[in-house]
Motif scaffolding. Sequence first.
Motif, PDB file in Angstrom:
ATOM      1  N   GLU A  63       0.806  -1.221   0.000  1.00 38.30           N
ATOM      2  CA  GLU A  63       0.000   0.000   0.000  1.00 38.30           C
ATOM      3  C   GLU A  63       0.842   1.276   0.000  1.00 38.30           C
ATOM      4  O   GLU A  63       0.469   2.248  -0.622  1.00 38.30           O
ATOM      5  CB  GLU A  63      -0.949   0.006   1.201  1.00 38.30           C
ATOM      6  CG  GLU A  63      -1.987  -1.083   1.149  1.00 38.30           C
ATOM      7  CD  GLU A  63      -2.824  -1.073  -0.121  1.00 38.30           C
ATOM      8  OE1 GLU A  63      -3.342  -0.009  -0.519  1.00 38.30           O
ATOM      9  OE2 GLU A  63      -2.950  -2.144  -0.729  1.00 38.30           O
ATOM     10  N   THR A  90      -5.105  -3.900  -0.754  1.00 43.05           N
ATOM     11  CA  THR A  90      -6.547  -3.775  -0.801  1.00 43.05           C
ATOM     12  C   THR A  90      -7.041  -4.198  -2.176  1.00 43.05           C
ATOM     13  O   THR A  90      -6.325  -4.121  -3.160  1.00 43.05           O
ATOM     14  CB  THR A  90      -7.006  -2.334  -0.510  1.00 43.05           C
ATOM     15  OG1 THR A  90      -6.424  -1.480  -1.483  1.00 43.05           O
ATOM     16  CG2 THR A  90      -6.607  -1.895   0.883  1.00 43.05           C
ATOM     17  N   GLU A  91      -8.251  -4.644  -2.228  1.00 40.03           N
ATOM     18  CA  GLU A  91      -8.841  -5.172  -3.463  1.00 40.03           C
ATOM     19  C   GLU A  91      -8.871  -4.131  -4.584  1.00 40.03           C
ATOM     20  O   GLU A  91      -8.780  -4.467  -5.749  1.00 40.03           O
ATOM     21  CB  GLU A  91     -10.252  -5.668  -3.171  1.00 40.03           C
ATOM     22  CG  GLU A  91     -10.920  -6.327  -4.348  1.00 40.03           C
ATOM     23  CD  GLU A  91     -12.265  -6.893  -3.969  1.00 40.03           C
ATOM     24  OE1 GLU A  91     -13.039  -7.139  -4.886  1.00 40.03           O
ATOM     25  OE2 GLU A  91     -12.546  -7.084  -2.783  1.00 40.03           O
ATOM     26  N   GLN A  92      -8.986  -2.885  -4.254  1.00 39.61           N
ATOM     27  CA  GLN A  92      -9.137  -1.845  -5.267  1.00 39.61           C
ATOM     28  C   GLN A  92      -7.878  -1.624  -6.111  1.00 39.61           C
ATOM     29  O   GLN A  92      -7.914  -0.893  -7.074  1.00 39.61           O
ATOM     30  CB  GLN A  92      -9.520  -0.510  -4.610  1.00 39.61           C
ATOM     31  CG  GLN A  92     -10.908  -0.500  -4.006  1.00 39.61           C
ATOM     32  CD  GLN A  92     -10.996  -1.255  -2.676  1.00 39.61           C
ATOM     33  OE1 GLN A  92     -10.009  -1.406  -1.978  1.00 39.61           O
ATOM     34  NE2 GLN A  92     -12.174  -1.734  -2.342  1.00 39.61           N
ATOM     35  N   HIS A  93      -6.789  -2.234  -5.784  1.00 41.06           N
ATOM     36  CA  HIS A  93      -5.531  -2.016  -6.488  1.00 41.06           C
ATOM     37  C   HIS A  93      -5.189  -3.179  -7.428  1.00 41.06           C
ATOM     38  O   HIS A  93      -4.143  -3.804  -7.307  1.00 41.06           O
ATOM     39  CB  HIS A  93      -4.407  -1.791  -5.478  1.00 41.06           C
ATOM     40  CG  HIS A  93      -4.528  -0.492  -4.756  1.00 41.06           C
ATOM     41  ND1 HIS A  93      -5.118  -0.396  -3.526  1.00 41.06           N
ATOM     42  CD2 HIS A  93      -4.168   0.756  -5.108  1.00 41.06           C
ATOM     43  CE1 HIS A  93      -5.103   0.869  -3.142  1.00 41.06           C
ATOM     44  NE2 HIS A  93      -4.531   1.584  -4.087  1.00 41.06           N
ATOM     45  N   THR A  94      -6.051  -3.447  -8.392  1.00 44.04           N
ATOM     46  CA  THR A  94      -5.847  -4.565  -9.309  1.00 44.04           C
ATOM     47  C   THR A  94      -4.564  -4.397 -10.115  1.00 44.04           C
ATOM     48  O   THR A  94      -3.819  -5.352 -10.302  1.00 44.04           O
ATOM     49  CB  THR A  94      -7.065  -4.711 -10.253  1.00 44.04           C
ATOM     50  OG1 THR A  94      -8.237  -4.840  -9.446  1.00 44.04           O
ATOM     51  CG2 THR A  94      -6.929  -5.928 -11.140  1.00 44.04           C
ATOM     52  N   HIS A 112      -9.063  -6.900   3.834  1.00 38.89           N
ATOM     53  CA  HIS A 112     -10.435  -7.181   4.252  1.00 38.89           C
ATOM     54  C   HIS A 112     -10.768  -8.674   4.247  1.00 38.89           C
ATOM     55  O   HIS A 112     -11.879  -9.039   4.607  1.00 38.89           O
ATOM     56  CB  HIS A 112     -11.415  -6.431   3.347  1.00 38.89           C
ATOM     57  CG  HIS A 112     -11.443  -6.979   1.954  1.00 38.89           C
ATOM     58  ND1 HIS A 112     -10.545  -6.578   1.003  1.00 38.89           N
ATOM     59  CD2 HIS A 112     -12.239  -7.911   1.381  1.00 38.89           C
ATOM     60  CE1 HIS A 112     -10.802  -7.241  -0.124  1.00 38.89           C
ATOM     61  NE2 HIS A 112     -11.818  -8.055   0.079  1.00 38.89           N
ATOM     62  N   HIS A 133      -8.396 -13.638  -7.818  1.00 40.51           N
ATOM     63  CA  HIS A 133      -9.586 -12.843  -7.550  1.00 40.51           C
ATOM     64  C   HIS A 133     -10.241 -12.477  -8.875  1.00 40.51           C
ATOM     65  O   HIS A 133      -9.560 -12.265  -9.878  1.00 40.51           O
ATOM     66  CB  HIS A 133      -9.182 -11.589  -6.768  1.00 40.51           C
ATOM     67  CG  HIS A 133     -10.343 -10.814  -6.260  1.00 40.51           C
ATOM     68  ND1 HIS A 133     -10.963  -9.854  -7.008  1.00 40.51           N
ATOM     69  CD2 HIS A 133     -11.009 -10.873  -5.083  1.00 40.51           C
ATOM     70  CE1 HIS A 133     -11.957  -9.339  -6.312  1.00 40.51           C
ATOM     71  NE2 HIS A 133     -12.002  -9.931  -5.134  1.00 40.51           N
ATOM     72  N   ASN A 135     -11.569  -9.762 -10.004  1.00 37.30           N
ATOM     73  CA  ASN A 135     -11.120  -8.495 -10.589  1.00 37.30           C
ATOM     74  C   ASN A 135      -9.776  -8.660 -11.291  1.00 37.30           C
ATOM     75  O   ASN A 135      -9.552  -8.103 -12.359  1.00 37.30           O
ATOM     76  CB  ASN A 135     -10.996  -7.408  -9.519  1.00 37.30           C
ATOM     77  CG  ASN A 135     -12.337  -6.921  -9.027  1.00 37.30           C
ATOM     78  OD1 ASN A 135     -13.381  -7.240  -9.591  1.00 37.30           O
ATOM     79  ND2 ASN A 135     -12.323  -6.145  -7.953  1.00 37.30           N
ATOM     80  N   TYR A 139      -8.936  -8.255 -15.270  1.00 38.30           N
ATOM     81  CA  TYR A 139      -7.848  -7.360 -15.675  1.00 38.30           C
ATOM     82  C   TYR A 139      -6.878  -8.085 -16.610  1.00 38.30           C
ATOM     83  O   TYR A 139      -6.488  -7.551 -17.644  1.00 38.30           O
ATOM     84  CB  TYR A 139      -7.114  -6.843 -14.426  1.00 38.30           C
ATOM     85  CG  TYR A 139      -5.999  -5.885 -14.735  1.00 38.30           C
ATOM     86  CD1 TYR A 139      -6.268  -4.544 -14.994  1.00 38.30           C
ATOM     87  CD2 TYR A 139      -4.669  -6.312 -14.774  1.00 38.30           C
ATOM     88  CE1 TYR A 139      -5.245  -3.650 -15.284  1.00 38.30           C
ATOM     89  CE2 TYR A 139      -3.648  -5.423 -15.062  1.00 38.30           C
ATOM     90  CZ  TYR A 139      -3.936  -4.095 -15.319  1.00 38.30           C
ATOM     91  OH  TYR A 139      -2.925  -3.226 -15.609  1.00 38.30           O
TER      92      TYR A 139
END
Length: 160
Positions: A63, A90-94, A112, A133, A135, A139
């Motif tokens: 992060e 975090t998941e949002q950082h594919t 999370h 995952h 996502n 990607y």
Amino acid sequence: MGELTLPVPIMMIEDQPAFKHRLDMILMGLGYPTELMISTQNLAEAEAWLQQHLPNMIFIDLELNSPAKLRFIKQLKQIHADSYVIAILTEQHTTLLFDAIQSGTQGYVFHHHTEAEMINNIKSILRGGAPLHHNLAQYILSRQTQYSENKSELEDLSVD
């Protein structure tokens, strides 16, 4: 966990004490002794410890200071190719996760994740698998599609 050989020692490069504590508890539950788990928030200290302890499993939080940590992963894999490197993010950082895998990580855990999800990902990595995952899968597929389209365009140009 008796069917797996536990790689030790473990190094954790983690910037969030609460998550580090949670990961410590999970690893102890899997059978890892606390005396074989070292941790730091400092990348320079991690680089020095790498030479002293030769950790076989490294958890690295991507992060903060991601470019330096990705370089660290690449260097680590050149020195100690057999070590397991697990990204924490975090998941949002594919895109960052994809970069981490290209740098040499075998897998990842998300901040999370539930305890069960983290245990499953760690076990999968130790067995030679790789969690994927949805996502990240999307990607990778989109990058593959872009690559195929670009390659087709180049081939069409070379035919003319």
